[in-house]
Write a protein that holds these residues in place. Sequence first.
Motif, PDB file in Angstrom:
ATOM      1  N   ARG A  10      -2.953   5.094   0.622  1.00 46.68           N
ATOM      2  CA  ARG A  10      -3.024   5.527   2.024  1.00 46.68           C
ATOM      3  C   ARG A  10      -3.822   4.529   2.862  1.00 46.68           C
ATOM      4  N   ALA A  11      -4.928   4.039   2.303  1.00 48.87           N
ATOM      5  CA  ALA A  11      -5.746   3.044   3.015  1.00 48.87           C
ATOM      6  C   ALA A  11      -4.958   1.748   3.218  1.00 48.87           C
ATOM      7  N   ASP A  12      -4.201   1.322   2.202  1.00 52.52           N
ATOM      8  CA  ASP A  12      -3.370   0.119   2.334  1.00 52.52           C
ATOM      9  C   ASP A  12      -2.304   0.308   3.412  1.00 52.52           C
ATOM     10  N   MET A  13      -1.706   1.476   3.450  1.00 49.06           N
ATOM     11  CA  MET A  13      -0.692   1.777   4.465  1.00 49.06           C
ATOM     12  C   MET A  13      -1.305   1.730   5.860  1.00 49.06           C
ATOM     13  N   ASN A  14      -2.477   2.312   5.991  1.00 48.76           N
ATOM     14  CA  ASN A  14      -3.153   2.321   7.295  1.00 48.76           C
ATOM     15  C   ASN A  14      -3.541   0.913   7.733  1.00 48.76           C
TER      16      ASN A  14
END
Length: 156
Positions: A10-14
């Motif tokens: 999720r952090a990578d996507m953000n």
Amino acid sequence: MLGFGADRLRADMNRLLALLFHQGVLDEQFLQLQQLQDDTSPNFVSEVVTIYFRESEKLLKNLRELLSDRDFSDYKKMGIHLNHFMGSSSSIGAKRVKNVCGAFRAASEQNNRLGCFRALELLEHEYCYLKNKLHEFLQMEQQRILGAGARYPIQN
């Protein structure tokens, strides 16, 4: 451990989305598209983007063919393709692609063949960059969805 991987994903996507917004590749319309995705349509964004890519490939092919014709003079037809490309790009939040389409349309309205060639080259570049980055994002999204749906039996 699964939660840690999901948090990292999720952090990578953000981070990827933040980069694309910072670069002006995407605009808020992409966020609105994401808000339409829910549990009943978990692949909504992917499906819309896939349709966009399929239609965009056709439009790029048509534009290339028009410009490769030595006797080309139908700038109005080119403008129709560009309007369609602009509209679909706008609907998914592809800001830079939409902007290049606008510049391309301006060149076509001036019957500027050289300007159209330059704009097509830039359009293809921006489109490829968008496509690569959205594919990357959608792959992460698919991993996140699969990870969230994974249920492991409790070991005694």
